[in-house]
Write an enzyme that holds these catalytic residues in place. Structure first.
Site, PDB file in Angstrom:
ATOM      1  N   TYR A  23      18.218  29.093   8.438  1.00  0.00           N
ATOM      2  CA  TYR A  23      17.039  29.839   8.886  1.00  0.00           C
ATOM      3  C   TYR A  23      16.933  29.812  10.415  1.00  0.00           C
ATOM      4  O   TYR A  23      17.127  28.761  11.035  1.00  0.00           O
ATOM      5  CB  TYR A  23      15.767  29.207   8.324  1.00  0.00           C
ATOM      6  CG  TYR A  23      15.542  29.479   6.853  1.00  0.00           C
ATOM      7  CD1 TYR A  23      15.430  30.789   6.377  1.00  0.00           C
ATOM      8  CD2 TYR A  23      15.415  28.436   5.960  1.00  0.00           C
ATOM      9  CE1 TYR A  23      15.209  31.020   5.035  1.00  0.00           C
ATOM     10  CE2 TYR A  23      15.184  28.660   4.619  1.00  0.00           C
ATOM     11  CZ  TYR A  23      15.082  29.966   4.154  1.00  0.00           C
ATOM     12  OH  TYR A  23      14.863  30.195   2.837  1.00  0.00           O
ATOM     13  N   LYS A  54       0.846  -1.201   0.000  1.00  0.00           N
ATOM     14  CA  LYS A  54       0.000   0.000   0.000  1.00  0.00           C
ATOM     15  C   LYS A  54       0.885   1.256   0.000  1.00  0.00           C
ATOM     16  O   LYS A  54       2.098   1.155   0.245  1.00  0.00           O
ATOM     17  CB  LYS A  54      -0.920  -0.013   1.215  1.00  0.00           C
ATOM     18  CG  LYS A  54      -0.189   0.016   2.540  1.00  0.00           C
ATOM     19  CD  LYS A  54      -1.159  -0.077   3.684  1.00  0.00           C
ATOM     20  CE  LYS A  54      -0.409  -0.044   5.014  1.00  0.00           C
ATOM     21  NZ  LYS A  54      -1.277   0.230   6.132  1.00  0.00           N
TER      22      LYS A  54
HETATM   23  C1  PLP Z   1      -3.854  -4.444   8.262  1.00  0.00           C
HETATM   24  C2  PLP Z   1      -2.378  -4.340   8.056  1.00  0.00           C
HETATM   25  N1  PLP Z   1      -1.652  -5.453   7.926  1.00  0.00           N
HETATM   26  C3  PLP Z   1      -0.314  -5.403   7.740  1.00  0.00           C
HETATM   27  C4  PLP Z   1       0.350  -4.206   7.689  1.00  0.00           C
HETATM   28  C5  PLP Z   1       1.855  -4.197   7.528  1.00  0.00           C
HETATM   29  O1  PLP Z   1       2.457  -3.687   8.678  1.00  0.00           O
HETATM   30  P1  PLP Z   1       4.043  -3.533   8.793  1.00  0.00           P
HETATM   31  O2  PLP Z   1       4.414  -2.530   7.758  1.00  0.00           O
HETATM   32  O3  PLP Z   1       4.256  -3.048  10.174  1.00  0.00           O
HETATM   33  O4  PLP Z   1       4.603  -4.869   8.507  1.00  0.00           O
HETATM   34  C6  PLP Z   1      -0.364  -3.026   7.833  1.00  0.00           C
HETATM   35  C7  PLP Z   1       0.350  -1.747   7.807  1.00  0.00           C
HETATM   36  O5  PLP Z   1       0.039  -0.792   8.452  1.00  0.00           O
HETATM   37  C8  PLP Z   1      -1.771  -3.084   8.015  1.00  0.00           C
HETATM   38  O6  PLP Z   1      -2.503  -1.979   8.160  1.00  0.00           O
END
Ligand code: PLP
Length: 375
Positions: free
Chosen positions: A270, A45
């Site tokens: 800055y 994602k």
């Molecule tokens: C439902 C879910 N599963 C798995 C993951 C993967 O998590 P990580 O990046 O900590 O492995 C996420 C990430 O936020 C998530 O929202």
């Protein structure tokens, strides 16, 4: 010469990290029974946490048998780029019209609230859906309550709109696997999975993200869901140095574009927040918060120049930052600067900016193109 900033993504590193995640899931929990091997999806994602979702999905083609994204838009973009691997929508459908394209796009869907469940049960689908029923075991973000799980599970199992069900949950503290909060979430979920399983064979289930994949084998399920570790970043934010088996995929580099001497008592940047305590040499680097380097990084944040660490001096600007290179030898215009990557951990930079490696890589702007190596 173009502006010398570069964001290189090593796809071999991602393949290596995926193999490592998979090998952890393949450790048998009870004896050698193959039934106990966890499958590993790739959570890609948010553009694969800023690394490029299409390139990551291509790199994992033939390895990851399931990808996970947040929205149908992210899934459609992968399909438009000819990614064929099944995809799980981690937040489910945002409106009922999305349900009708699940089958065409080969998508599986999380159901995390009663509204989504009703919509699925009451719609008319050409093909039944593969659903992931999310249970809230303590994160209190998404998921139906454990008290509603049994009834909801049975209703879904009896629906003509449902082909398969995986029971899932998400941990709030998997980076502290000895904490009672983590243990309670794990136990509550495991007990629910057992309660819903009619035979000795547990129903399909999924709980483990990266931290749990790496440090809580008892939580490994039918499917593990690692994200951050695939990019070579430790999910344990106190781990600034590299966890041996993980290889960082993103390398954020630039070059020195100016060098000057400042006298004791003169300030840099800055707000004049950094003042030289001795005659000092300041290197100006072509990278700033407009390139994804955190503005919140404090003076002292490590920056690697020609393989040696030197401290950030003063506030980060939009396109530039300054480094006190007084202690380094032979620093020249055009010298390489690693902002984070294979030698300097993004988690370490993140700590100096009061955040996590997760945030820094995910919010990298597209201003500098990703350069993919080892495609
Ligand atoms: C439902 C879910 N599963 C798995 C993951 C993967 O998590 P990580 O990046 O900590 O492995 C996420 C990430 O936020 C998530 O929202």
């Amino acid at each position: 010469m173009p502006r010398p900033i570069s964001i290189t993504v090593d796809l071999n590193a991602i393949r290596h990290n995926f193999n490592y995640a998979q090998s952890l899931g393949a450790k048998h929990k009870n004896g050698d029974s193959l039934d106990n091997v966890s499958q590993t999806m790739a959570v890609i994602k948010a553009d694969a946490y800023g690394h490029g979702a299409v390139a990551t999905a291509r790199a994992l083609d033939g390895k990851a048998t399931l990808l996970a994204v947040s929205s149908i838009e992210e899934a459609v973009s992968l399909r438009q780029n000819h990614i064929k691997t099944p995809i799980l929508l981690l937040e489910g459908c945002f409106c009922s019209s999305e349900l009708s394209v699940l089958d065409d796009l080969n998508l599986q869907v999380v159901l995390h609230n009663q509204h989504q469940i009703e919509e699925l049960l009451n719609t008319s689908l050409d093909e039944p859906a593969d659903v992931w029923l999310k249970i809230d075991t303590g994160m209190h973000r998404l998921g139906i309550s454990a008290a509603d799980a049994n009834h909801t599970y049975q209703t879904l199992a009896n629906s003509k709109n449902v082909r398969s069900i995986v029971l899932m949950t998400h941990f709030a503290m998997s980076d502290q696997p000895n904490h009672t909060f983590f243990k309670r979430q794990h136990e509550d979920f495991h007990n629910l999975v057992k309660e819903l399983s009619t035979t000795d064979q547990l129903i399909p289930n999924s709980a483990a993200n990266s931290a749990a994949v790496m440090s809580a084998p008892e939580s490994h399920g039918t499917w593990n869901r690692p994200g951050i570790m695939l990019y070579g970043i430790s999910p344990f934010d106190h781990e600034n140095t590299f966890s041996a088996p993980l290889i960082p995929a993103m390398q954020f580099h630039s070059k020195i574009i100016a060098l000057r001497q400042v006298n004791a008592g003169e300030s840099v940047g800055y707000g004049a927040t950094w003042t030289a305590t001795q005659p000092s040499i300041i290197a100006t680097v072509a990278a700033g918060y407009g390139d994804g380097y955190p503005r919140a990084a404090k003076s002292g944040t490590p920056v690697m120049i020609n393989g040696h660490i030197a401290p950030l001096a003063g506030r980060v600007s939009m396109d530039m930052l300054c480094v006190d290179v007084t202690q380094l030898n032979n620093v020249k215009l055009g010298d390489d600067v690693e902002l984070w990557g294979k030698k300097l951990s993004v988690n370490e930079v993140a700590q100096w900016a009061d955040t996590l490696g997760y945030e820094l890589v995910t919010r990298m702007p597209t201003r500098a193109k990703r350069i993919f190596i080892n495609e």
